[in-house]
Design a protein around this motif. Structure first.
Motif, PDB file in Angstrom:
ATOM      1  N   GLY A  50      -9.242  -4.353  19.043  1.00  0.00           N
ATOM      2  CA  GLY A  50      -9.175  -5.750  18.627  1.00  0.00           C
ATOM      3  C   GLY A  50      -9.031  -6.717  19.785  1.00  0.00           C
ATOM      4  O   GLY A  50      -9.479  -7.863  19.711  1.00  0.00           O
ATOM      5  N   ALA A  51      -8.418  -6.263  20.878  1.00  0.00           N
ATOM      6  CA  ALA A  51      -8.244  -7.101  22.067  1.00  0.00           C
ATOM      7  C   ALA A  51      -9.409  -6.985  23.036  1.00  0.00           C
ATOM      8  O   ALA A  51      -9.370  -7.582  24.114  1.00  0.00           O
ATOM      9  CB  ALA A  51      -6.938  -6.717  22.771  1.00  0.00           C
ATOM     10  N   ASN A  52     -10.425  -6.200  22.669  1.00  0.00           N
ATOM     11  CA  ASN A  52     -11.614  -5.994  23.514  1.00  0.00           C
ATOM     12  C   ASN A  52     -11.241  -5.401  24.869  1.00  0.00           C
ATOM     13  O   ASN A  52     -11.745  -5.814  25.917  1.00  0.00           O
ATOM     14  CB  ASN A  52     -12.379  -7.303  23.696  1.00  0.00           C
ATOM     15  N   ILE A  53     -10.351  -4.404  24.839  1.00  0.00           N
ATOM     16  CA  ILE A  53      -9.911  -3.712  26.042  1.00  0.00           C
ATOM     17  C   ILE A  53     -10.366  -2.262  25.969  1.00  0.00           C
ATOM     18  O   ILE A  53     -10.089  -1.560  24.987  1.00  0.00           O
ATOM     19  CB  ILE A  53      -8.373  -3.777  26.186  1.00  0.00           C
ATOM     20  N   ASP A  54     -11.068  -1.803  26.994  1.00  0.00           N
ATOM     21  CA  ASP A  54     -11.481  -0.393  27.043  1.00  0.00           C
ATOM     22  C   ASP A  54     -10.237   0.499  27.067  1.00  0.00           C
ATOM     23  O   ASP A  54      -9.224   0.159  27.691  1.00  0.00           O
ATOM     24  CB  ASP A  54     -12.323  -0.124  28.280  1.00  0.00           C
ATOM     25  N   LEU A  55     -10.344   1.647  26.418  1.00  0.00           N
ATOM     26  CA  LEU A  55      -9.160   2.481  26.187  1.00  0.00           C
ATOM     27  C   LEU A  55      -9.472   3.943  26.437  1.00  0.00           C
ATOM     28  O   LEU A  55     -10.521   4.454  26.042  1.00  0.00           O
ATOM     29  CB  LEU A  55      -8.694   2.307  24.738  1.00  0.00           C
ATOM     30  N   VAL A  56      -8.521   4.640  27.101  1.00  0.00           N
ATOM     31  CA  VAL A  56      -8.583   6.090  27.236  1.00  0.00           C
ATOM     32  C   VAL A  56      -7.149   6.607  27.223  1.00  0.00           C
ATOM     33  O   VAL A  56      -6.241   5.971  27.774  1.00  0.00           O
ATOM     34  CB  VAL A  56      -9.315   6.503  28.529  1.00  0.00           C
ATOM     35  N   GLY A  57      -6.919   7.748  26.556  1.00  0.00           N
ATOM     36  CA  GLY A  57      -5.559   8.265  26.513  1.00  0.00           C
ATOM     37  C   GLY A  57      -5.447   9.530  25.697  1.00  0.00           C
ATOM     38  O   GLY A  57      -6.448  10.147  25.308  1.00  0.00           O
ATOM     39  N   CYS A  58      -4.201   9.911  25.423  1.00  0.00           N
ATOM     40  CA  CYS A  58      -3.957  11.153  24.688  1.00  0.00           C
ATOM     41  C   CYS A  58      -2.561  11.165  24.085  1.00  0.00           C
ATOM     42  O   CYS A  58      -1.713  10.325  24.395  1.00  0.00           O
ATOM     43  CB  CYS A  58      -4.133  12.359  25.616  1.00  0.00           C
ATOM     44  N   SER A  59      -2.324  12.146  23.224  1.00  0.00           N
ATOM     45  CA  SER A  59      -0.996  12.384  22.664  1.00  0.00           C
ATOM     46  C   SER A  59      -0.149  13.146  23.681  1.00  0.00           C
ATOM     47  O   SER A  59      -0.663  13.722  24.640  1.00  0.00           O
ATOM     48  CB  SER A  59      -1.096  13.151  21.349  1.00  0.00           C
ATOM     49  N   THR A  60       1.157  13.176  23.462  1.00  0.00           N
ATOM     50  CA  THR A  60       2.088  13.565  24.522  1.00  0.00           C
ATOM     51  C   THR A  60       3.227  14.448  24.010  1.00  0.00           C
ATOM     52  O   THR A  60       3.424  14.611  22.809  1.00  0.00           O
ATOM     53  CB  THR A  60       2.708  12.308  25.140  1.00  0.00           C
ATOM     54  N   ALA A  61       4.019  14.935  24.978  1.00  0.00           N
ATOM     55  CA  ALA A  61       5.290  15.602  24.669  1.00  0.00           C
ATOM     56  C   ALA A  61       6.439  14.870  25.363  1.00  0.00           C
ATOM     57  O   ALA A  61       7.483  15.445  25.651  1.00  0.00           O
ATOM     58  CB  ALA A  61       5.242  17.057  25.115  1.00  0.00           C
ATOM     59  N   GLY A  62       6.237  13.586  25.614  1.00  0.00           N
ATOM     60  CA  GLY A  62       7.187  12.738  26.325  1.00  0.00           C
ATOM     61  C   GLY A  62       6.404  11.702  27.097  1.00  0.00           C
ATOM     62  O   GLY A  62       5.300  11.991  27.580  1.00  0.00           O
ATOM     63  N   GLU A  63       6.928  10.482  27.187  1.00  0.00           N
ATOM     64  CA  GLU A  63       6.185   9.379  27.788  1.00  0.00           C
ATOM     65  C   GLU A  63       6.961   8.822  28.992  1.00  0.00           C
ATOM     66  O   GLU A  63       8.185   8.733  28.958  1.00  0.00           O
ATOM     67  CB  GLU A  63       5.962   8.252  26.768  1.00  0.00           C
ATOM     68  N   ILE A  64       6.224   8.426  30.020  1.00  0.00           N
ATOM     69  CA  ILE A  64       6.808   7.915  31.259  1.00  0.00           C
ATOM     70  C   ILE A  64       6.300   6.495  31.485  1.00  0.00           C
ATOM     71  O   ILE A  64       5.102   6.239  31.381  1.00  0.00           O
ATOM     72  CB  ILE A  64       6.419   8.800  32.454  1.00  0.00           C
ATOM     73  N   VAL A  65       7.222   5.586  31.781  1.00  0.00           N
ATOM     74  CA  VAL A  65       6.865   4.240  32.210  1.00  0.00           C
ATOM     75  C   VAL A  65       7.750   3.876  33.388  1.00  0.00           C
ATOM     76  O   VAL A  65       8.984   3.857  33.262  1.00  0.00           O
ATOM     77  CB  VAL A  65       7.011   3.198  31.093  1.00  0.00           C
ATOM     78  N   ASP A  66       7.133   3.626  34.528  1.00  0.00           N
ATOM     79  CA  ASP A  66       7.845   3.323  35.767  1.00  0.00           C
ATOM     80  C   ASP A  66       8.856   4.426  36.053  1.00  0.00           C
ATOM     81  O   ASP A  66       8.476   5.568  36.206  1.00  0.00           O
ATOM     82  CB  ASP A  66       8.466   1.929  35.703  1.00  0.00           C
ATOM     83  N   ALA A  67      10.149   4.123  36.085  1.00  0.00           N
ATOM     84  CA  ALA A  67      11.161   5.115  36.458  1.00  0.00           C
ATOM     85  C   ALA A  67      11.808   5.794  35.263  1.00  0.00           C
ATOM     86  O   ALA A  67      12.754   6.570  35.427  1.00  0.00           O
ATOM     87  CB  ALA A  67      12.245   4.440  37.308  1.00  0.00           C
ATOM     88  N   GLU A  68      11.303   5.545  34.043  1.00  0.00           N
ATOM     89  CA  GLU A  68      11.981   6.008  32.836  1.00  0.00           C
ATOM     90  C   GLU A  68      11.150   7.026  32.061  1.00  0.00           C
ATOM     91  O   GLU A  68       9.922   6.968  32.031  1.00  0.00           O
ATOM     92  CB  GLU A  68      12.293   4.826  31.916  1.00  0.00           C
TER      93      GLU A  68
END
Length: 377
Positions: A50-68
């Protein structure tokens, strides 16, 4: 190239964070997204479409953002990048032909750019990811810089997912292809697992199943080496076996890669690994390292920082087995790596990793922490 990282716990929060990022001069046109299966992945995709942004990704067993490190969340790395510098590719392997799918992807990447690098994610719990690396080498006619991971599903071991704007599958490959004539793509994979004991030879194997070691049934060698009993094997959860007893496959130039056992079969006398091996390959067993390995791993990535001091975005692929081995201490490793560059970083806990083994050759790994650094030239 500009980047921005954030974490969301719901679709509403995702929409709000995305809208907030676009209120500045930053206008993202590409997103890498790692998402727990506790979230509605179709709804996540719809937000970016909807935001017209190309996307690539996957499902996980835990997510990381910066130091967390998070659980049950959505991690996002947004890019404002020249659209000529990247392509998104997809191939399914519904018939199990992961090698053939990988060959096609590499051929397509080579058609797009003279010197491509691949950020690759794969679904499929039973996939032999060694075939992905072999397929890429065949399709490209040479080694390509290849980083990424096998999608997770919070250890439910039911179904993993990869996705783009237009595709979502549990048996396929998605790839962010980058033009390395325009984008610096550097990285490193490190495990910290130390080999123990003598060198062994795989004397019979088919794909990722080892039948004999040193001419003996692989099952018998495995349980004897670690002093296991049948009852203990039955009582050990899967993650414990994967975490504590990887095989260190010896490669040239002093390099090695880890292969985690995922099934031990007494009747067949076999060990099934998380990635393929070849008859005649040699290996050593290894045990879980101590917590001091976290500091050692950060130091090794510090050496990478010396040769690649600047970054505009980082992606970290860390094995879920490391979480099992280190527990909350894994967050120290993530923070230590983030602090080296202090730039937007996302990642996820995976079921296998792709990355540079330290010799410039990208391999499939288990029990490993694999980092990729991105910067426009």
């Amino acid at each position: 190239m500009k980047t921005y990282s954030f974490q969301s716990n719901s679709i509403d929060q995702l929409k709000a964070s995305l809208a907030s990022s676009q209120e500045t001069e930053f206008q993202p046109n590409l997103a890498v997204v790692f998402c727990s299966k506790q979230q509605d992945i179709e709804a996540v995709r719809a937000v970016f479409v909807g935001a017209n942004i190309d996307l690539v990704g996957c499902s996980t067993a835990g997510e990381i953002v910066d130091a967390e490190l998070y659980e049950g969340a959505i991690s996002v790395l947004l890019f404002e990048i020249n659209t000529a510098y990247y392509q998104l590719l997809y191939e399914d392997y519904l018939d199990g032909a992961v090698y053939e799918a990988s060959v096609k992807l590499a051929q397509r990447a080579m058609q797009e750019y003279k010197n491509p690098a691949l950020i690759i994610m794969s679904g499929g719990l039973a996939v032999d990811a060694e075939q992905i690396i072999r397929g890429i080498r065949t399709g490209a006619g040479r080694d390509l810089p290849t980083y990424g991971g096998l999608a997770g599903d919070d250890l439910e071991m039911r179904s993993t997912t990869v996705f783009t704007n237009h595709h979502l599958t549990d048996q396929g490959l998605v790839v962010l292809v980058l033009d390395t004539d325009k984008i610096i793509v550097k990285g490193l994979a490190r495990s910290g697992w130390a080999p123990v004991g003598g060198v062994n030879t795989i004397t019979k194997a088919v794909g990722n199943v080892i039948y004999t070691i040193n001419g003996e049934r692989a099952y018998d060698v495995f349980i004897r080496y670690f002093g296991m009993s049948k009852d203990r094997l039955i009582s050990d959860p899967l993650i414990s076996i994967q975490t504590n007893y990887p095989l260190q496959i010896l490669r040239g130039e002093g390099a090695s890669i880890l292969r985690s056992p995922i099934i031990v079969n007494e009747k067949e006398g076999s060990i099934t690994l998380a990635g393929g091996v070849k008859e005649g390959e040699q290996f050593q067993f290894s045990n879980s390292p101590g917590f001091e390995i976290i500091d050692q791993t950060i130091e090794e990535f510090g050496e990478l920082k010396k040769s690649t001091p600047e970054a505009e975005g980082l992606i970290l692929f860390s094995c879920k087995g490391r979480h099992g081995a280190f527990g909350p201490m894994l967050e120290d490793e993530i923070k230590g790596i983030y602090d080296l560059w202090n730039q937007p970083m996302i990642g996820f806990l995976s079921y296998g990793e792709f990355g540079d083994d330290g010799t410039g050759r990208c391999e499939f790994h288990n029990e490993t922490c694999a980092l990729v650094i991105l910067k426009e030239k």
